[in-house]
Design an enzyme around this catalytic site. Structure first.
Site, PDB file in Angstrom:
ATOM      1  N   LYS A  22      11.652   5.782   7.047  1.00 22.23           N
ATOM      2  CA  LYS A  22      10.789   4.987   7.924  1.00 22.23           C
ATOM      3  C   LYS A  22      11.627   4.220   8.945  1.00 22.23           C
ATOM      4  O   LYS A  22      11.316   4.207  10.144  1.00 22.23           O
ATOM      5  CB  LYS A  22       9.960   4.001   7.095  1.00 22.23           C
ATOM      6  CG  LYS A  22       9.126   3.046   7.939  1.00 22.23           C
ATOM      7  CD  LYS A  22       8.500   1.933   7.116  1.00 22.23           C
ATOM      8  CE  LYS A  22       9.519   0.911   6.673  1.00 22.23           C
ATOM      9  NZ  LYS A  22       8.901  -0.311   6.099  1.00 22.23           N
ATOM     10  N   ARG A 121       3.333 -12.692   9.032  1.00 24.84           N
ATOM     11  CA  ARG A 121       4.759 -12.354   8.972  1.00 24.84           C
ATOM     12  C   ARG A 121       5.460 -12.909  10.217  1.00 24.84           C
ATOM     13  O   ARG A 121       5.035 -12.658  11.344  1.00 24.84           O
ATOM     14  CB  ARG A 121       4.958 -10.835   8.858  1.00 24.84           C
ATOM     15  CG  ARG A 121       4.350 -10.265   7.595  1.00 24.84           C
ATOM     16  CD  ARG A 121       4.496  -8.758   7.500  1.00 24.84           C
ATOM     17  NE  ARG A 121       5.895  -8.356   7.343  1.00 24.84           N
ATOM     18  CZ  ARG A 121       6.295  -7.082   7.300  1.00 24.84           C
ATOM     19  NH1 ARG A 121       5.405  -6.105   7.443  1.00 24.84           N
ATOM     20  NH2 ARG A 121       7.571  -6.790   7.134  1.00 24.84           N
ATOM     21  N   SER A 168      14.830 -12.173   8.949  1.00 22.85           N
ATOM     22  CA  SER A 168      14.676 -10.722   9.046  1.00 22.85           C
ATOM     23  C   SER A 168      15.728 -10.168   9.990  1.00 22.85           C
ATOM     24  O   SER A 168      15.933 -10.712  11.080  1.00 22.85           O
ATOM     25  CB  SER A 168      13.285 -10.356   9.563  1.00 22.85           C
ATOM     26  OG  SER A 168      13.200  -8.968   9.835  1.00 22.85           O
ATOM     27  N   ASP A 320      14.833  -3.975  -0.178  1.00 21.34           N
ATOM     28  CA  ASP A 320      13.708  -3.097  -0.514  1.00 21.34           C
ATOM     29  C   ASP A 320      13.964  -2.342  -1.813  1.00 21.34           C
ATOM     30  O   ASP A 320      13.113  -2.297  -2.709  1.00 21.34           O
ATOM     31  CB  ASP A 320      13.431  -2.108   0.622  1.00 21.34           C
ATOM     32  CG  ASP A 320      12.767  -2.770   1.821  1.00 21.34           C
ATOM     33  OD1 ASP A 320      12.390  -3.954   1.704  1.00 21.34           O
ATOM     34  OD2 ASP A 320      12.627  -2.122   2.868  1.00 21.34           O
ATOM     35  N   LYS A 347       7.713 -10.142   3.434  1.00 24.29           N
ATOM     36  CA  LYS A 347       7.517  -8.694   3.590  1.00 24.29           C
ATOM     37  C   LYS A 347       6.015  -8.389   3.585  1.00 24.29           C
ATOM     38  O   LYS A 347       5.191  -9.238   3.926  1.00 24.29           O
ATOM     39  CB  LYS A 347       8.260  -7.949   2.477  1.00 24.29           C
ATOM     40  CG  LYS A 347       9.769  -8.113   2.516  1.00 24.29           C
ATOM     41  CD  LYS A 347      10.403  -7.232   3.568  1.00 24.29           C
ATOM     42  CE  LYS A 347      11.926  -7.216   3.436  1.00 24.29           C
ATOM     43  NZ  LYS A 347      12.541  -6.217   4.323  1.00 24.29           N
ATOM     44  N   ARG A 351       6.686 -10.755  -2.060  1.00 26.14           N
ATOM     45  CA  ARG A 351       7.085  -9.833  -3.120  1.00 26.14           C
ATOM     46  C   ARG A 351       7.673 -10.532  -4.345  1.00 26.14           C
ATOM     47  O   ARG A 351       7.613  -9.987  -5.448  1.00 26.14           O
ATOM     48  CB  ARG A 351       8.075  -8.800  -2.564  1.00 26.14           C
ATOM     49  CG  ARG A 351       7.395  -7.755  -1.684  1.00 26.14           C
ATOM     50  CD  ARG A 351       8.375  -6.795  -1.052  1.00 26.14           C
ATOM     51  NE  ARG A 351       7.671  -5.657  -0.452  1.00 26.14           N
ATOM     52  CZ  ARG A 351       8.247  -4.769   0.341  1.00 26.14           C
ATOM     53  NH1 ARG A 351       9.540  -4.878   0.632  1.00 26.14           N
ATOM     54  NH2 ARG A 351       7.545  -3.756   0.834  1.00 26.14           N
TER      55      ARG A 351
END
EC number: 2.5.1.19
Length: 434
Positions: A22, A121, A168, A320, A347, A351
């Site tokens: 991705k 986000r 990020s 991830d 995310k 999470r």
């Protein structure tokens, strides 16, 4: 609500060919769209996140010809032809952040928005960086978050651009990919990172892919980046998207928990993705792992005690794939600690909170901190747990592994895997055995 019942399974073996990455797919699509010339992209991921990027590029006037996992992109030579567009980008951070930067210097009127979670986000650090070079960007609802209104602006780069790196890495990626499109004093733009840069391997992917399109970024450690400005991306002609290393983690873990042999094809030693480092974490836990240039084999656990060893590790570089370690920790013979995972909070869902809640459903004792997770496995997994997935593809894929503990598990809203891996559960079922 849709659900999928899995297991109980006692083993997993076979071979799986990974779908395209991705992270690489969406970067390559944007670079090809901005380049001079025609680019043929092969092994392009077909998923929700790539579809919203393709749809947005089409609305911006980019000529695209799709045939299966191949896409031919005719570049725009640095400027999108459409000067107005309303772009829905779902929950795809790999689309909304880089596109926001590219649109900010394109001299048009644009609206960028997504699903409700996307509007939670953060994007403020990127917007702050773009405003430093003159970009005109307004927040539609909440300060620091999409939806965004982007307006024509006079862009000038005459001082280093400062951007935070601790929320990020996509903010830095977006700036790096966009700065070649603008003119700057001395022909170069400088980006300086405030704080520790997280997810460094993803920035490395960006720099490597920019080089494939003819633009070389120089970096001084991970704090200062020098980008050629006012230059043109050039198509490499053909580019193949390597397999998704984050998606590989579920199958690699399955090969350890289910005994293997299980081979994952499409990533290996030659991969440019940091998430291949997951294989090293799995080895630290005792898994029997071997690796070639574009494949990884796992054959169960490399000792005779039958359980993985617990792990205590900083997962800042591979956040991830670290989610898969959290579930694999259910199968360890002691308490595991995942550190430096604050980015999980922003995310597809929070999470850390989601993982703690769902691990407890299968019997684990979990301590949840602001940037860490401590997982103590149960003596026996709780059967028939109904796992909520929070519209988060990785939650759904991670918790499929519980079924390899000899207990059935229910995955709620399994279609959320469409974000990156639409046929994941079919692939998993082909490898798992009762």
């Amino acid at each position: 609500m849709d659900y999928l019942d899995l297991g109980p399974y006692s083993s997993a073996s076979g071979t799986v060919r990974l779908p395209g990455s991705k992270s690489i797919s969406n970067r390559v699509l944007l670079l090809a769209a901005l380049a001079e010339g025609e680019t043929t992209i092969t092994n392009l991921l077909d998923s929700d996140d790539t579809r919203v990027m393709l749809d947005a590029l089409g609305k911006l006037g980019v000529k695209l010809a799709r045939d299966g996992d191949t896409c031919v992109v005719t570049g725009t030579r640095g400027a999108f032809t459409a000067k107005t567009a309303d772009l829905f980008l779902g929950n795809a951070g790999t689309a909304v952040r880089p596109l926001t930067a590219a649109l900010a210097v394109n001299g048009g009127d644009y609206r960028v928005h997504g699903v409700p979670r996307m509007h939670e986000r953060p994007i403020g650090d990127l917007v702050d960086g773009l405003r430093q070079i003159g970009a005109q960007i307004d927040y539609e609802l909440s300060e620091g978050y999409p939806p965004l209104r982007i307006k024509p602006a006079t862009i000038s780069v005459d001082a280093p651009i400062r951007v935070r790196g601790d929320v990020s890495s996509q903010f830095l990626t977006a700036l790096l990919m966009t700065l070649p499109l603008v003119k700057a004093k001395d022909g170069q733009a400088v980006v300086e990172v405030d704080g520790e840069l997280i997810s460094k391997p993803y920035v490395d992917i960006t720099i490597r892919l920019m080089a494939r399109f003819g633009v070389t970024v120089e970096r001084d450690g991970w704090q200062r980046f020098v980008v050629p400005a006012g230059v043109r991306y050039r198509s490499p002609g053909r580019i193949m998207v390597e397999g998704d290393a984050s998606s590989a983690s579920y199958f690699l873990a399955a090969g350890a928990l289910g005994g293997g042999p299980l081979r994952v094809e499409g990533v290996g030693r030659a991969s440019i993705q940091g998430d291949v480092g997951f294989a090293n974490a799995l080895m630290q836990m005792g898994a029997n792992v071997t690796m070639g240039d574009d494949w990884i084999d796992v054959r169960g656990i490399g000792h005779d005690r039958g359980k993985l060893e617990p792990i205590d590790m900083d997962f800042n570089l591979i956040p991830d794939a670290a989610m898969t370690i959290a579930v694999a920790a259910l199968f360890a013979n002691g308490t595991s600690t995942l550190r430096n995972i604050a980015s999980w909070r922003v995310k597809e869902t929070d999470r850390i909170a989601a993982m703690a809640t769902e691990l407890r459903k299968v019997g684990a004792i979990v301590e949840e901190g602001p940037d860490y997770l401590v997982v103590t496995p149960p003596e026996k997994l709780t059967p028939n747990a109904a796992i909520d997935t929070y519209d988060d593809h990785r939650m759904a894929m991670c918790f499929s592994l519980v079924s390899l503990g000899g207990v059935p598990v229910r995955i709620n809203d399994p279609k959320c895997v469409g974000k990156t891996f639409p046929d994941y559960f079919d692939r998993f079922a082909a490898l798992a055995k009762a």
